[in-house]
Design a protein around this motif. Structure first.
Motif, PDB file in Angstrom:
ATOM      1  N   VAL A 188      -4.254 -36.305 -28.010  1.00 42.12           N
ATOM      2  CA  VAL A 188      -4.183 -34.999 -28.682  1.00 42.12           C
ATOM      3  C   VAL A 188      -3.786 -35.182 -30.149  1.00 42.12           C
ATOM      4  O   VAL A 188      -4.331 -34.530 -31.048  1.00 42.12           O
ATOM      5  CB  VAL A 188      -3.179 -34.076 -27.952  1.00 42.12           C
ATOM      6  CG1 VAL A 188      -2.877 -32.825 -28.767  1.00 42.12           C
ATOM      7  CG2 VAL A 188      -3.717 -33.694 -26.578  1.00 42.12           C
ATOM      8  N   THR A 189      -2.839 -36.087 -30.384  1.00 39.17           N
ATOM      9  CA  THR A 189      -2.386 -36.364 -31.753  1.00 39.17           C
ATOM     10  C   THR A 189      -3.519 -36.954 -32.588  1.00 39.17           C
ATOM     11  O   THR A 189      -3.728 -36.566 -33.749  1.00 39.17           O
ATOM     12  CB  THR A 189      -1.196 -37.350 -31.725  1.00 39.17           C
ATOM     13  OG1 THR A 189      -0.174 -36.820 -30.881  1.00 39.17           O
ATOM     14  CG2 THR A 189      -0.629 -37.573 -33.109  1.00 39.17           C
ATOM     15  N   TYR A 190      -4.274 -37.873 -31.999  1.00 35.65           N
ATOM     16  CA  TYR A 190      -5.412 -38.507 -32.687  1.00 35.65           C
ATOM     17  C   TYR A 190      -6.462 -37.471 -33.064  1.00 35.65           C
ATOM     18  O   TYR A 190      -6.939 -37.425 -34.209  1.00 35.65           O
ATOM     19  CB  TYR A 190      -6.009 -39.574 -31.776  1.00 35.65           C
ATOM     20  CG  TYR A 190      -7.250 -40.240 -32.296  1.00 35.65           C
ATOM     21  CD1 TYR A 190      -7.161 -41.346 -33.134  1.00 35.65           C
ATOM     22  CD2 TYR A 190      -8.515 -39.773 -31.950  1.00 35.65           C
ATOM     23  CE1 TYR A 190      -8.306 -41.971 -33.620  1.00 35.65           C
ATOM     24  CE2 TYR A 190      -9.659 -40.383 -32.419  1.00 35.65           C
ATOM     25  CZ  TYR A 190      -9.556 -41.480 -33.251  1.00 35.65           C
ATOM     26  OH  TYR A 190     -10.694 -42.086 -33.739  1.00 35.65           O
ATOM     27  N   ILE A 191      -6.813 -36.618 -32.101  1.00 38.87           N
ATOM     28  CA  ILE A 191      -7.828 -35.580 -32.348  1.00 38.87           C
ATOM     29  C   ILE A 191      -7.354 -34.630 -33.442  1.00 38.87           C
ATOM     30  O   ILE A 191      -8.115 -34.252 -34.346  1.00 38.87           O
ATOM     31  CB  ILE A 191      -8.140 -34.808 -31.049  1.00 38.87           C
ATOM     32  CG1 ILE A 191      -8.834 -35.738 -30.047  1.00 38.87           C
ATOM     33  CG2 ILE A 191      -9.008 -33.578 -31.328  1.00 38.87           C
ATOM     34  CD1 ILE A 191      -8.906 -35.184 -28.637  1.00 38.87           C
ATOM     35  N   GLY A 192      -6.084 -34.238 -33.378  1.00 36.14           N
ATOM     36  CA  GLY A 192      -5.528 -33.340 -34.394  1.00 36.14           C
ATOM     37  C   GLY A 192      -5.561 -33.954 -35.778  1.00 36.14           C
ATOM     38  O   GLY A 192      -5.871 -33.277 -36.764  1.00 36.14           O
ATOM     39  N   ALA A 193      -5.243 -35.253 -35.864  1.00 32.43           N
ATOM     40  CA  ALA A 193      -5.245 -35.937 -37.163  1.00 32.43           C
ATOM     41  C   ALA A 193      -6.654 -36.034 -37.736  1.00 32.43           C
ATOM     42  O   ALA A 193      -6.853 -35.872 -38.953  1.00 32.43           O
ATOM     43  CB  ALA A 193      -4.639 -37.331 -37.006  1.00 32.43           C
ATOM     44  N   ARG A 194      -7.634 -36.285 -36.869  1.00 29.46           N
ATOM     45  CA  ARG A 194      -9.033 -36.320 -37.337  1.00 29.46           C
ATOM     46  C   ARG A 194      -9.458 -34.965 -37.891  1.00 29.46           C
ATOM     47  O   ARG A 194     -10.133 -34.887 -38.929  1.00 29.46           O
ATOM     48  CB  ARG A 194      -9.958 -36.730 -36.179  1.00 29.46           C
ATOM     49  CG  ARG A 194      -9.819 -38.176 -35.719  1.00 29.46           C
ATOM     50  CD  ARG A 194     -10.330 -39.156 -36.786  1.00 29.46           C
ATOM     51  NE  ARG A 194     -11.730 -38.968 -37.080  1.00 29.46           N
ATOM     52  CZ  ARG A 194     -12.725 -39.589 -36.456  1.00 29.46           C
ATOM     53  NH1 ARG A 194     -12.449 -40.455 -35.481  1.00 29.46           N
ATOM     54  NH2 ARG A 194     -13.966 -39.378 -36.806  1.00 29.46           N
ATOM     55  N   ARG A 195      -9.042 -33.906 -37.210  1.00 26.04           N
ATOM     56  CA  ARG A 195      -9.374 -32.548 -37.682  1.00 26.04           C
ATOM     57  C   ARG A 195      -8.690 -32.234 -39.011  1.00 26.04           C
ATOM     58  O   ARG A 195      -9.213 -31.466 -39.821  1.00 26.04           O
ATOM     59  CB  ARG A 195      -8.974 -31.519 -36.638  1.00 26.04           C
ATOM     60  CG  ARG A 195      -9.811 -31.596 -35.358  1.00 26.04           C
ATOM     61  CD  ARG A 195      -9.420 -30.528 -34.372  1.00 26.04           C
ATOM     62  NE  ARG A 195      -9.692 -29.195 -34.885  1.00 26.04           N
ATOM     63  CZ  ARG A 195      -9.390 -28.067 -34.262  1.00 26.04           C
ATOM     64  NH1 ARG A 195      -8.790 -28.118 -33.082  1.00 26.04           N
ATOM     65  NH2 ARG A 195      -9.675 -26.905 -34.796  1.00 26.04           N
ATOM     66  N   LEU A 196      -7.516 -32.841 -39.241  1.00 21.89           N
ATOM     67  CA  LEU A 196      -6.803 -32.631 -40.508  1.00 21.89           C
ATOM     68  C   LEU A 196      -7.343 -33.515 -41.629  1.00 21.89           C
ATOM     69  O   LEU A 196      -6.898 -33.410 -42.777  1.00 21.89           O
ATOM     70  CB  LEU A 196      -5.312 -32.920 -40.310  1.00 21.89           C
ATOM     71  CG  LEU A 196      -4.525 -31.894 -39.477  1.00 21.89           C
ATOM     72  CD1 LEU A 196      -3.145 -32.435 -39.148  1.00 21.89           C
ATOM     73  CD2 LEU A 196      -4.418 -30.564 -40.222  1.00 21.89           C
ATOM     74  N   GLY A 197      -8.288 -34.394 -41.304  1.00 22.94           N
ATOM     75  CA  GLY A 197      -8.928 -35.209 -42.329  1.00 22.94           C
ATOM     76  C   GLY A 197      -8.331 -36.595 -42.527  1.00 22.94           C
ATOM     77  O   GLY A 197      -8.683 -37.299 -43.480  1.00 22.94           O
ATOM     78  N   PHE A 198      -7.441 -37.018 -41.637  1.00 19.19           N
ATOM     79  CA  PHE A 198      -6.848 -38.355 -41.768  1.00 19.19           C
ATOM     80  C   PHE A 198      -7.827 -39.404 -41.244  1.00 19.19           C
ATOM     81  O   PHE A 198      -8.458 -39.211 -40.215  1.00 19.19           O
ATOM     82  CB  PHE A 198      -5.520 -38.431 -41.005  1.00 19.19           C
ATOM     83  CG  PHE A 198      -4.409 -37.682 -41.682  1.00 19.19           C
ATOM     84  CD1 PHE A 198      -3.575 -38.329 -42.584  1.00 19.19           C
ATOM     85  CD2 PHE A 198      -4.215 -36.339 -41.428  1.00 19.19           C
ATOM     86  CE1 PHE A 198      -2.559 -37.640 -43.210  1.00 19.19           C
ATOM     87  CE2 PHE A 198      -3.192 -35.638 -42.056  1.00 19.19           C
ATOM     88  CZ  PHE A 198      -2.364 -36.292 -42.956  1.00 19.19           C
ATOM     89  N   GLU A 199      -7.916 -40.496 -41.972  1.00 15.94           N
ATOM     90  CA  GLU A 199      -8.874 -41.552 -41.623  1.00 15.94           C
ATOM     91  C   GLU A 199      -8.160 -42.800 -41.102  1.00 15.94           C
ATOM     92  O   GLU A 199      -6.971 -43.004 -41.337  1.00 15.94           O
ATOM     93  CB  GLU A 199      -9.710 -41.926 -42.862  1.00 15.94           C
ATOM     94  CG  GLU A 199     -10.531 -40.767 -43.428  1.00 15.94           C
ATOM     95  CD  GLU A 199     -11.645 -40.310 -42.507  1.00 15.94           C
ATOM     96  OE1 GLU A 199     -12.091 -41.128 -41.676  1.00 15.94           O
ATOM     97  OE2 GLU A 199     -12.059 -39.146 -42.616  1.00 15.94           O
ATOM     98  N   ARG A 200      -8.944 -43.628 -40.444  1.00 20.15           N
ATOM     99  CA  ARG A 200      -8.442 -44.915 -39.952  1.00 20.15           C
ATOM    100  C   ARG A 200      -8.173 -45.836 -41.132  1.00 20.15           C
ATOM    101  O   ARG A 200      -8.940 -45.863 -42.103  1.00 20.15           O
ATOM    102  CB  ARG A 200      -9.479 -45.524 -39.017  1.00 20.15           C
ATOM    103  CG  ARG A 200      -9.096 -46.858 -38.391  1.00 20.15           C
ATOM    104  CD  ARG A 200     -10.296 -47.406 -37.631  1.00 20.15           C
ATOM    105  NE  ARG A 200     -10.003 -48.693 -37.029  1.00 20.15           N
ATOM    106  CZ  ARG A 200      -9.605 -48.853 -35.773  1.00 20.15           C
ATOM    107  NH1 ARG A 200      -9.499 -47.793 -34.993  1.00 20.15           N
ATOM    108  NH2 ARG A 200      -9.351 -50.045 -35.290  1.00 20.15           N
ATOM    109  N   THR A 201      -7.082 -46.589 -41.094  1.00 19.67           N
ATOM    110  CA  THR A 201      -6.776 -47.554 -42.143  1.00 19.67           C
ATOM    111  C   THR A 201      -6.881 -48.975 -41.583  1.00 19.67           C
ATOM    112  O   THR A 201      -7.157 -49.170 -40.404  1.00 19.67           O
ATOM    113  CB  THR A 201      -5.360 -47.315 -42.708  1.00 19.67           C
ATOM    114  OG1 THR A 201      -4.409 -47.424 -41.645  1.00 19.67           O
ATOM    115  CG2 THR A 201      -5.252 -45.933 -43.345  1.00 19.67           C
ATOM    116  N   GLU A 202      -6.637 -49.941 -42.442  1.00 16.69           N
ATOM    117  CA  GLU A 202      -6.755 -51.343 -42.030  1.00 16.69           C
ATOM    118  C   GLU A 202      -5.618 -51.699 -41.063  1.00 16.69           C
ATOM    119  O   GLU A 202      -4.449 -51.445 -41.348  1.00 16.69           O
ATOM    120  CB  GLU A 202      -6.683 -52.248 -43.268  1.00 16.69           C
ATOM    121  CG  GLU A 202      -7.102 -53.679 -43.015  1.00 16.69           C
ATOM    122  CD  GLU A 202      -8.580 -53.812 -42.685  1.00 16.69           C
ATOM    123  OE1 GLU A 202      -8.924 -54.774 -41.965  1.00 16.69           O
ATOM    124  OE2 GLU A 202      -9.379 -52.957 -43.122  1.00 16.69           O
TER     125      GLU A 202
END
Length: 427
Positions: A188-202
């Protein structure tokens, strides 16, 4: 008549806001004096007898061990390890908070302690990373609730004593549901962060991850000692609590060196206060349950439900609704001590495994910790973050809903809870 007086006094005191232990004790004391030949001296002796249980000795020791580790740097090191593993994902910091909560829950056994230890460190970090305040608060409030499900859990110890079932089996039964709920909350946290525009980092290099794991290893070793010792047949859960105390002392004072010998007394006193509160609730709740038993109330309820042809699915729906409601108002240990003597005989008569039933109750208590109006984790999070209770409730809602979905899965798929106990002990 006696039962009506008992519940009448109990609910009257609850309505006026008396502490739950006083509600239980006063209602039972008055009812026993009015309707039985038992004297006040015998009642006081009964209260002491009820808490003279070997397994209950684990509670103060796990509380003390958790306090030692949470006051030191163990929590910070566990968080750094968690960040190195999942911090690169969208929502990495909040996910790290949940991951760290899972690990620390296995160290402390306490939900509020997990919220304080992880939340006090992670809340500011999540905010600084640009996440909305509500998002940070929601993850902190709900992730800490895993503390009462993942072993060693104080709530599972109380259930084991009340239901007279193996605490070792209960601890093992809590592992898969605890991890499952943690993973669901991370998703749920991952999905929410994607919706907020946060991207995967190294991702962090393997060497750095290994370094962080080594740094946290002394604290993590507590889990290995407790769980490994119990299931390796080396010691009982109560003996494991004593080992956890000694190990937490060594780690905090001599290895991490972040607690001075002079600070141990204050930590012990704080642990004693928490223990006294829990034990006072347990003593009064056991007295309450004793009166219900001598009045044959559990047997009457069981017979009535069986005669009404209530099947186990209908019963479990009713149990979940009742426990969610109770969990919103009362402390978990008190609920277990009151409800288990009433509900367990019915559950067993309907073919529900007592170990599975214990996990259902515990997940309900977990939900109660983050449910209004008096969910304890809501108040702890509010105090940590300065956000109002109303806003904390709103912020926690997506993750609270996730726990509710997990409750449904745990309730109706028994193998989630029973797979490991059956594997370890046979079944």
């Amino acid at each position: 008549m006696s039962v009506a007086v008992l519940f009448g006094i109990f609910f009257s005191l609850v309505v006026v806001g008396a502490p739950i232990a006083i509600c239980l004790g006063a209602a039972t004391f008055v009812t026993l004096i009015l309707f039985t030949p038992i004297s006040p001296i015998e009642i006081s002796a009964m209260m002491f007898e009820k808490v003279e249980h070997y397994s209950l000795m684990a509670i103060p020791m796990f509380i003390f061990a958790g306090n030692l580790l949470s006051k030191g740097s163990a929590a910070q090191r566990i968080i750094e390890f968690a960040k190195s593993i999942v911090g690169h994902l969208p929502g990495g910091l909040p996910i790290s908070a949940i991951f760290a909560s899972i690990i620390f829950a296995a160290v402390s056994g306490s939900s509020p302690a997990t919220v304080v230890a992880i939340g006090s460190i992670m809340f500011g970090a999540i905010m600084q990373a640009g996440y909305p305040k509500r998002y940070a608060v929601g993850t902190i409030a709900t992730a800490g609730s895993l503390g009462i499900l993942i072993p060693p859990s104080i709530v599972l110890i109380v259930y084991g004593v009340t239901a007279e079932v193996s605490i070792g089996k209960l601890f093992m039964a809590g592992v898969i549901p605890g991890i499952m709920l943690g993973v669901m909350m991370m998703a749920v946290t991952y999905i929410g962060a994607r919706r907020l525009g946060f991207e995967r980092t190294e991702p962090k290099p393997f060497k750095e991850r290994l370094s962080k794991m080594k740094d946290a290893s002394w604290g993590l070793m507590t889990i290995v000692l407790v769980i490994g010792g119990i299931y390796g047949g080396i010691f009982t859960p109560t003996e494991a609590a004593a080992v956890a105390c000694v190990w937490a002392f060594i780690v905090s004072v001599f290895i991490y060196k972040d607690i001075k010998i002079t600070e141990i007394w204050g930590t012990a006193l704080e642990s004693a206060k928490t223990t006294a509160m829990i034990m006072f609730i347990i003593a009064n709740a056991m007295l309450f349950a004793h009166f219900l038993t001598i009045e044959n109330i559990p047997q009457a309820i069981t017979e009535a439900l069986i005669e009404a042809n209530v099947n186990k699915y209908m019963f479990l729906i009713a149990v979940n609704l009742l426990l969610i409601l109770a969990g919103s108002f009362m402390e978990p240990s008190a609920i277990i001590m009151i409800m288990v003597p009433l509900l367990l005989p019915v559950a067993v008569a309907l073919g529900i495994d007592p170990i599975h039933f214990g996990i259902i109750i515990t997940v309900n208590m977990e939900l109660g910790m983050v449910s209004p109006p008096v969910g304890l984790n809501l108040f702890v999070t509010s105090g940590l973050t300065g956000m109002s209770i109303k806003d904390v409730i709103v912020a926690a809602f997506p993750w609270t809903l996730t726990i509710f979905v997990g409750l449904i899965l745990v309730t109706y798929i028994p193998q989630i809870s029973l797979f490991l106990p059956n594997l370890m002990y046979g079944g």
